[in-house]
Design a protein around this motif. Structure first.
Motif, short mmCIF file in Angstrom:
data_model
loop_
_atom_site.label_atom_id
_atom_site.label_comp_id
_atom_site.label_asym_id
_atom_site.label_seq_id
_atom_site.Cartn_x
_atom_site.Cartn_y
_atom_site.Cartn_z
N GLN A 317 0.84 -1.19 0.00
CA GLN A 317 0.00 0.00 0.00
C GLN A 317 0.88 1.25 0.00
O GLN A 317 1.74 1.41 0.87
CB GLN A 317 -0.91 0.00 1.23
CG GLN A 317 -1.90 1.15 1.28
CD GLN A 317 -2.88 1.00 2.43
OE1 GLN A 317 -3.02 -0.08 3.01
NE2 GLN A 317 -3.57 2.07 2.76
N ILE A 318 0.67 2.11 -0.97
CA ILE A 318 1.42 3.35 -1.06
C ILE A 318 0.72 4.41 -0.21
O ILE A 318 -0.42 4.79 -0.50
CB ILE A 318 1.55 3.81 -2.53
CG1 ILE A 318 2.32 2.76 -3.34
CG2 ILE A 318 2.27 5.17 -2.60
CD1 ILE A 318 2.43 3.06 -4.82
N LEU A 319 1.39 4.86 0.83
CA LEU A 319 0.78 5.80 1.77
C LEU A 319 0.99 7.24 1.36
O LEU A 319 0.18 8.11 1.71
CB LEU A 319 1.37 5.57 3.18
CG LEU A 319 1.19 4.16 3.76
CD1 LEU A 319 1.84 4.07 5.13
CD2 LEU A 319 -0.30 3.81 3.85
N GLN A 320 2.07 7.53 0.64
CA GLN A 320 2.30 8.89 0.15
C GLN A 320 3.42 8.89 -0.90
O GLN A 320 4.08 7.87 -1.11
CB GLN A 320 2.68 9.83 1.30
CG GLN A 320 4.08 9.62 1.87
CD GLN A 320 4.51 10.74 2.80
OE1 GLN A 320 3.94 10.92 3.85
NE2 GLN A 320 5.54 11.48 2.39
N ARG A 321 3.58 10.04 -1.54
CA ARG A 321 4.64 10.22 -2.52
C ARG A 321 5.57 11.35 -2.08
O ARG A 321 5.20 12.21 -1.29
CB ARG A 321 4.04 10.58 -3.88
CG ARG A 321 3.11 9.53 -4.46
CD ARG A 321 3.86 8.36 -5.03
NE ARG A 321 3.00 7.45 -5.79
CZ ARG A 321 3.41 6.34 -6.37
NH1 ARG A 321 4.68 5.99 -6.29
NH2 ARG A 321 2.56 5.57 -7.03
N ASN A 322 6.77 11.35 -2.65
CA ASN A 322 7.76 12.43 -2.43
C ASN A 322 8.05 12.74 -0.95
O ASN A 322 7.73 13.84 -0.49
CB ASN A 322 7.31 13.71 -3.15
CG ASN A 322 7.13 13.49 -4.63
OD1 ASN A 322 7.94 12.83 -5.27
ND2 ASN A 322 6.05 14.02 -5.17
N PRO A 323 8.67 11.87 -0.21
CA PRO A 323 9.16 10.56 -0.63
C PRO A 323 8.06 9.51 -0.68
O PRO A 323 7.02 9.66 -0.05
CB PRO A 323 10.18 10.22 0.45
CG PRO A 323 9.64 10.87 1.67
CD PRO A 323 9.03 12.17 1.19
N THR A 324 8.32 8.46 -1.44
CA THR A 324 7.38 7.35 -1.52
C THR A 324 7.42 6.55 -0.22
O THR A 324 8.49 6.14 0.24
CB THR A 324 7.73 6.42 -2.69
OG1 THR A 324 7.65 7.17 -3.91
CG2 THR A 324 6.78 5.24 -2.76
N VAL A 325 6.24 6.34 0.38
CA VAL A 325 6.13 5.52 1.59
C VAL A 325 5.22 4.34 1.27
O VAL A 325 4.07 4.52 0.86
CB VAL A 325 5.57 6.31 2.78
CG1 VAL A 325 5.43 5.41 4.01
CG2 VAL A 325 6.46 7.50 3.10
N ILE A 326 5.76 3.15 1.43
CA ILE A 326 5.04 1.91 1.13
C ILE A 326 5.00 1.04 2.38
O ILE A 326 6.00 0.95 3.11
CB ILE A 326 5.72 1.13 -0.01
CG1 ILE A 326 5.82 1.99 -1.27
CG2 ILE A 326 4.99 -0.18 -0.30
CD1 ILE A 326 6.70 1.38 -2.35
N CYS A 327 3.88 0.40 2.63
CA CYS A 327 3.82 -0.59 3.71
C CYS A 327 3.35 -1.92 3.15
O CYS A 327 2.56 -1.97 2.20
CB CYS A 327 2.91 -0.13 4.85
SG CYS A 327 1.16 -0.05 4.45
N ASP A 328 3.88 -3.01 3.72
CA ASP A 328 3.48 -4.34 3.29
C ASP A 328 3.66 -5.31 4.45
O ASP A 328 4.68 -5.28 5.14
CB ASP A 328 4.33 -4.80 2.09
CG ASP A 328 3.72 -6.01 1.41
OD1 ASP A 328 3.20 -5.87 0.29
OD2 ASP A 328 3.75 -7.12 2.00
N THR A 329 2.68 -6.19 4.61
CA THR A 329 2.68 -7.12 5.74
C THR A 329 3.41 -8.42 5.39
O THR A 329 2.95 -9.51 5.71
CB THR A 329 1.24 -7.44 6.17
OG1 THR A 329 0.51 -7.95 5.02
CG2 THR A 329 0.53 -6.22 6.69
N GLY A 330 4.57 -8.30 4.76
CA GLY A 330 5.36 -9.49 4.42
C GLY A 330 6.15 -9.94 5.62
O GLY A 330 7.28 -9.52 5.82
#
Length: 441
Positions: A317-330
């Motif tokens: 899930q991309i939470l924001q851009r510039n900077p890009t913040v991604i979360c993943d439940t791996g």
């Protein structure tokens, strides 16, 4: 009894896996069978699809539910664990179970619960089955909690079973080899019920083949039936070509952005094929209804709008851009591998990694997968099972992973955001419970 009182009661009275780990498990299916018998055997009153596996079972469940509800079926969806609110576990047509319904269930059945002394998960499963039956769902997609053979969801007799993949996770409970883990997962295969395996693995496939043969069940492999060509992502989602065609001419779009999701698509597509084909033992009238309703536009909509339709969170899930913040439940080896495969499709200058785990997780298969050239922010979830951030940092040193220690994920993310340039990428991963505590989720 209010909703808050009901949830507090369940947490206080019952052993909860995400808080105490394996001690919360109640061996065998006796408790859930007694609970459902008391409730009038609600699991026998609706059609179901059973979804198990090590990784991808939650996403696959949501994809199936999205397509089915797009087709006009009143669709139940049971998944676990929840990220933000308990009611996320139990949905109908994407809408969480009303809080008032949860409170009413606990209040009405409190005496029986106290007498039976089930686990938190067993009560949750019974609650879901009871809600789906009372609401007269046409179909329910039921995700396995842990393993399969002894999982509380395994009292259903589904139309079709789906097993996504097999990897190292919960080996202390499921077994110390992939074949033993596969055998536990294969326990959801029922006599005469077709089973779909999303991915082919020569090490574990014989386990499923033998179980399916013993049960007289048709066995299909999604990766062998459907070829998928990844066309990359843009603002609309991940685009791909599926052969043979499902969803009509031209590329399809997927609202789930991780590259690993395409492996799930093959399994989901095969399940949809089974549902629409009376040759697999399904009621021919029902199969014909499914085939008629699964129009090309319906499949396209389900894939392209799965997040909107079902409320799925925390998967690339991309939470924001510039900077890009991604979360993943791996949170395990195959999950982390998939996360870093997806990361290869992202352009960035510097990688910032916010990670946290639970203390009963075997990290020996995981930490070697993390890049040494990233900036690390170690944190911990606010649960008793948490691996404290300082201990995590010390374990990571042996793998050349160096960073700072923080009290929680939001504090760690704030520091990463303060330090990151607009062209950087911040990835939050590890335990599901770390991702769940993100304020931005």
């Amino acid at each position: 009894m209010t909703y808050s009182e009901a949830i507090a009661y369940l947490y206080a009275q019952l052993p909860v896996f995400h808080r105490v780990g394996a001690k919360a498990l109640k061996p065998g299916l006796d408790n859930i069978l007694q609970l459902c018998a008391y409730l009038g055997n609600p699991h026998e009153k609706f059609r179901s699809i059973h979804v198990g596996g090590t990784n991808g079972k939650g996403s696959s469940s949501h994809l199936l539910a999205a397509v089915l509800q797009s087709a006009g079926f009143k669709t139940g969806l049971y998944t676990s664990p929840h990220l933000k609110n308990f009611t996320e576990r139990i949905r109908i047509d994407g809408l969480p179970m009303p809080e008032a319904e949860v409170a009413a269930f606990v209040f009405q059945h409190r005496a029986f619960i106290e007498d039976l002394k089930p686990s938190f998960f067993e009560v949750t499963v019974g609650m879901a089955f009871d809600y789906f039956a009372r609401q007269n769902v046409d179909m329910a997609v039921i995700e396995v909690g842990l393993g399969g053979r002894l999982d509380s969801t395994n009292i259903i007799t589904p139309l079709v079973s789906l097993i996504t993949n097999i990897g190292w996770d919960h080996s202390d409970i499921l077994g110390d080899s992939l074949q033993k883990i596969a055998a536990e997962k294969a326990g959801i295969i029922k006599p005469g019920v077709p089973v779909v395996i999303s991915e082919y693995d020569p090490e574990t496939y014989p386990v499923f083949e033998n179980r399916a043969r013993a049960c007289g069940s048709a066995l299909l492999v999604g990766a062998e039936r459907y070829a998928i060509t990844d066309l990359g992502i843009d603002a609309e989602g991940r685009h791909f070509v599926l052969e043979p065609r499902l969803g009509g001419e031209g590329p399809l779009s997927l609202e789930l952005l991780g590259t690993y999701q395409l492996k799930n698509v093959a399994g989901v597509a095969t399940v949809l094929e089974v549902l629409a084909t009376p040759n697999f033992g399904l009621d021919p009238v029902f199969a014909a209804e499914v085939k008629e309703k699964l129009a090309d536009s319906v499949v396209r909509t389900g894939f392209a709008q799965v997040v909107k339709l079902t409320g799925l969170k925390g998967r690339w899930q991309i939470l924001q851009r510039n900077p890009t913040v991604i979360c993943d439940t791996g949170h395990n080896e195959p999950g982390i591998r998939s996360v870093f495969e997806s990361l290869q499709t992202v352009s960035y200058r510097t990688l910032h990694l916010v990670i946290g785990f639970v203390k009963d997780k075997d990290l020996s298969h995981v930490l070697g997968l993390f890049p040494k050239d990233a900036q690390y922010y170690f944190c911990e979830p606010d649960i008793p099972r948490a691996l404290d951030a300082q201990s995590l940092a010390e374990e990571c040193k042996a793998y050349g992973l160096v960073g700072e220690v923080f009290r929680d994920v939001n504090q760690a993310l704030k520091t990463a955001l303060d330090r990151a340039d607009p062209g950087d990428c911040i990835l939050v991963t590890g335990s599901t419970y770390v991702v769940a505590e993100l304020n931005q989720l």
